[in-house]
Design a protein around this motif. Structure first.
Motif, PDB file in Angstrom:
ATOM      1  N   GLU A   1       0.815  -1.209   0.000  1.00 15.75           N
ATOM      2  CA  GLU A   1       0.000   0.000   0.000  1.00 15.75           C
ATOM      3  C   GLU A   1       0.854   1.267   0.000  1.00 15.75           C
ATOM      4  N   THR A   2       2.072   1.161   0.490  1.00 15.02           N
ATOM      5  CA  THR A   2       2.939   2.333   0.575  1.00 15.02           C
ATOM      6  C   THR A   2       3.814   2.428  -0.668  1.00 15.02           C
ATOM      7  N   PRO A   3       3.986   3.625  -1.208  1.00 15.33           N
ATOM      8  CA  PRO A   3       4.834   3.766  -2.410  1.00 15.33           C
ATOM      9  C   PRO A   3       6.282   3.383  -2.151  1.00 15.33           C
ATOM     10  N   GLU A   4       6.770   3.580  -0.902  1.00 13.18           N
ATOM     11  CA  GLU A   4       8.159   3.224  -0.587  1.00 13.18           C
ATOM     12  C   GLU A   4       8.387   1.728  -0.748  1.00 13.18           C
ATOM     13  N   ALA A   5       7.439   0.922  -0.261  1.00 14.48           N
ATOM     14  CA  ALA A   5       7.596  -0.532  -0.359  1.00 14.48           C
ATOM     15  C   ALA A   5       7.536  -0.993  -1.807  1.00 14.48           C
ATOM     16  N   ARG A   6       6.624  -0.427  -2.582  1.00  9.85           N
ATOM     17  CA  ARG A   6       6.528  -0.822  -3.992  1.00  9.85           C
ATOM     18  C   ARG A   6       7.806  -0.471  -4.745  1.00  9.85           C
ATOM     19  N   ALA A   7       8.298   0.734  -4.509  1.00  6.88           N
ATOM     20  CA  ALA A   7       9.527   1.148  -5.196  1.00  6.88           C
ATOM     21  C   ALA A   7      10.719   0.311  -4.751  1.00  6.88           C
ATOM     22  N   ALA A   8      10.789   0.004  -3.449  1.00  2.90           N
ATOM     23  CA  ALA A   8      11.927  -0.767  -2.929  1.00  2.90           C
ATOM     24  C   ALA A   8      11.936  -2.186  -3.474  1.00  2.90           C
ATOM     25  N   SER A   9      10.769  -2.811  -3.554  1.00  2.00           N
ATOM     26  CA  SER A   9      10.721  -4.187  -4.066  1.00  2.00           C
ATOM     27  C   SER A   9      11.118  -4.232  -5.539  1.00  2.00           C
TER      28      SER A   9
END
Length: 660
Positions: A157-165
């Motif tokens: 749900e968080t953009p940081e997690a999506r970008a990091a993965s």
């Protein structure tokens, strides 16, 4: 019997993962047992395999999977002292993470898929550890990559997690492409994917392109083990759940690259140029990451850069030809780094949100999380290599190996590689103690905001911390028992490097504490919001405005003294952003790729689509013209037919006349 047990070690977590995914929705009560019990049983079997192997002759077994028509692919096991001990490490850390996660993620609706992916991750790493065939090893290698993608992006749900993965997946794949070519080139030269056959070919001088092969393989290792210049994904991967960080940093994924080089070290040692490249890569990695760790505010990013630096020690040991020291530090580091991350998870869990990992906002957490306080203190002492903690013995084994190589006593290993690793290792020892001391002061003596109290942590979380505190404290004391498992090479510390390394670590810790005292006194004299009026404050404290912005949520906030800012001076702002390496990659790769994509889009829209539309327009116009000729009047048709016949007759007469 031993090979049967070894087959079950990676198989059990895999079956647990499959069962967890199948029953996660229909029988949620089985999810936690299926997450914990197969991994625990796998760990027990790994211990039995290690006891049976006993550090003696390697155990090999193989069966051909398929006939390829050329180089065969075999389901092969290779169980030597390195493999069986690393497998025990993987099992222990994975079991601790699974048990810890039952408390940490007890209210997470996606826990079933999370637990299954952790089990699959564990199974893949165990496959890498036990595999005796490079293609089977590659299968585990790539499965870990996809598992890391999903686990780092758990909080999608968080953009940081999506970008990091996405970043973790792409950067590691960037290294895996040359890695794959390196494996094929190695098999082509050796005539086999079987590791024992490859090593035999190296011993007999059968490799035709050792430097090329080693450099191609190093690209994959740099990506998987987060070494310069492909290390940038690891700090961003902290957007995932903290137990995932513990697993990736301590026992899987990043450890795979180091273990791969250790398993195939003779291939790399066949090229002096490759060893020097490896030494330079290790030196830049360990010193650069230590400087970056000293400038981070997020506790997990400090630990992430710390992992990168400690992996640099391991690759440095491999660069000087001592895989025993490298794997010794891998195992020791696995214990105390898992403890550090899981203790950080307790701190974050106590605050109730992952966003409070900023150390400058922590306030004297000793009484709030006493178990994390004591165990993290042990782990930080191990990280700083203070005797008698585990990190002292394993780090000194690396420095001792570098000293041995620098003195020209390591056979074919270049002296330059020894000096590079030795000097950078000593500098990093100083910096490691500095950022470890800074982290401890921030977390347990901090002057930040008083975070809301979210109650006590689950018992299983604190219990796991104490379990991991034991090897973090005592594993180094087994140094006299390990040579039988590690090629018979002595791992006991040498006097020179022990004195230098420990002395520099103490200096780093004491100087950081002195800087902390200085900045604390300075902060007490500077009123909130007055940084701009006191130029000297910028060197000693985090900007008041950045902290004050959190005041409405977390109460009155005073200055958070930062010794890292004082110690690094002008270098601080560059170290805080990883020396702008992401910006460099954006300029060199991301923007050109995006520009190329825009060009392709323009050509597709304005050129290709124009031709496609034209291909439809021309028949439509022709059809319109033909349709207008279809009037339905028979007299018109007959008139046109007669006119056409007359034209054809005239043409025929004209042709006949010219022919005569």
């Amino acid at each position: 019997m031993t090979t049967t047990l070894a087959v079950l070690v990676p198989l059990l977590p895999f079956l647990g993962a499959a069962a967890g995914l199948l029953l996660g929705r229909t029988a949620p009560g089985f999810v936690r047992p299926l997450a914990v019990l197969p991994t625990l049983l796998s760990t027990v079997l790994a211990v039995l395999v290690a006891v049976r192997q006993g550090g003696g002759q390697a155990i090999n077994a193989a069966t051909e999977l398929t006939s390829t028509g050329s180089i065969p692919i075999e389901l092969a096991l290779h169980l030597d002292g390195f493999a069986v001990l690393v497998a025990v490490l993987v099992g222990v850390i994975a079991s601790c993470v699974q048990i810890y996660s039952t408390g940490y993620l007890r209210d997470d609706p996606r826990y079933p898929s999370y637990a299954a992916l952790i089990s699959l991750f564990t199974s893949a790493m165990l496959l890498v550890v036990y595999s005796g065939d490079l293609i089977v090893l590659l299968v585990g290698w790539e499965i870990m990559g996809i598992c890391s993608y999903f686990l780092v992006g758990h909080y999608w749900e968080t953009p940081e997690a999506r970008a990091a993965s996405l970043k973790a997946f792409l950067v590691t794949k960037l290294g895996d492409v040359p890695f794959l070519f390196g494996l094929f080139a190695l098999a082509a030269d050796a005539g086999s994917f079987r590791i024992t056959t490859v090593l035999g070919a190296v011993a007999s001088g059968g490799l035709d392109h050792p430097t090329l092969i080693a450099l191609l393989l190093l690209a994959g290792v740099a990506g998987k083990s987060a070494q310069f210049p492909l290390h940038t994904w690891l700090p961003d991967a902290m957007a995932g759940p903290t137990p995932v960080s513990a697993l990736i940093h301590a026992a899987t994924m990043v450890a795979a690259g180091v273990y791969f080089i250790a398993r195939l070290l003779p291939v790399f040692a066949a090229s002096a140029a490759a060893l020097v490249v490896l030494a330079v890569m290790a030196a830049v990695t360990m010193t650069g990451s230590a400087l970056a760790a000293l400038a981070q505010d997020d506790i997990k990013r400090v630990l992430a850069y710390s992992t990168i630096g400690q992996l640099g020690y391991m690759t440095g040991a491999l660069a000087v030809g001592d895989r025993g020291a490298a794997v010794f530090h891998l195992i020791s580091h696995g214990a105390f780094k898992a403890l550090l991350f899981l203790a950080a998870g307790v701190i974050i869990h106590a605050a109730g949100t992952n966003s409070l990992a900023a150390m400058s906002r922590m306030r004297d957490l000793r009484s709030r999380v006493p178990d994390a306080y004591w165990t993290m203190t042990v782990a930080l002492l191990a990280l700083a290599a203070i005797p008698p903690f585990a990190g002292f013995f394993s780090k000194e084994a690396v420095l001792g190996a570098a000293e041995h190589a620098a003195a020209g006593e390591a056979g074919a290993i270049p002296d330059s590689a020894g000096w590079i690793v030795l000097v950078s290792g000593l500098v990093t020892a100083l910096l490691t103690a500095a950022y470890a001391t800074r982290l401890w002061l921030f977390a347990f003596r901090g002057h930040g905001a008083e975070a809301p109290d979210h109650g006590k942590q689950p018992v299983v979380m604190n219990a796991v911390l104490w379990v991991l505190a034991v090897p973090s404290l005592a594993f180094g004391l087994t140094v006299g028992l390990l040579p039988d498992w590690f090629d018979g090479h002595a791992l006991t510390p040498t006097l020179t490097t022990s004195v230098l390394g420990t002395g520099l670590a103490l200096v780093g810790g004491l100087v950081t504490y002195g800087a902390w005292r200085h900045t604390t006194a300075l902060a007490a004299r500077v009123p909130l919001g007055a940084v701009a009026a006191h130029p000297e404050a910028d060197a000693g404290v985090v900007e008041a405005e950045a902290i004050a912005s959190h005041a409405p949520a977390y109460g009155d906030v005073a200055y958070a003294p930062d010794p890292g800012r004082l110690l690094l001076g002008p270098l601080h702002r560059h170290a805080a952003v990883g020396f702008h390496l992401d910006a460099v990659y954006t300029a060199l790769f991301v923007r050109p790729v995006r520009a190329a994509a825009e060009l392709v889009r323009f050509l597709d829209r304005e050129v290709v689509e124009t031709y496609v539309r034209g291909a439809g327009t021309a028949p439509r116009w022709l059809g319109t013209a033909v349709r207008r000729a279809q009037t339905g009047n028979v007299q018109t048709y007959l008139s046109v037919l007669l006119a056409g016949s007359a034209v054809l007759a005239a043409v025929a007469v004209l042709v006949a006349t010219r022919g005569a």
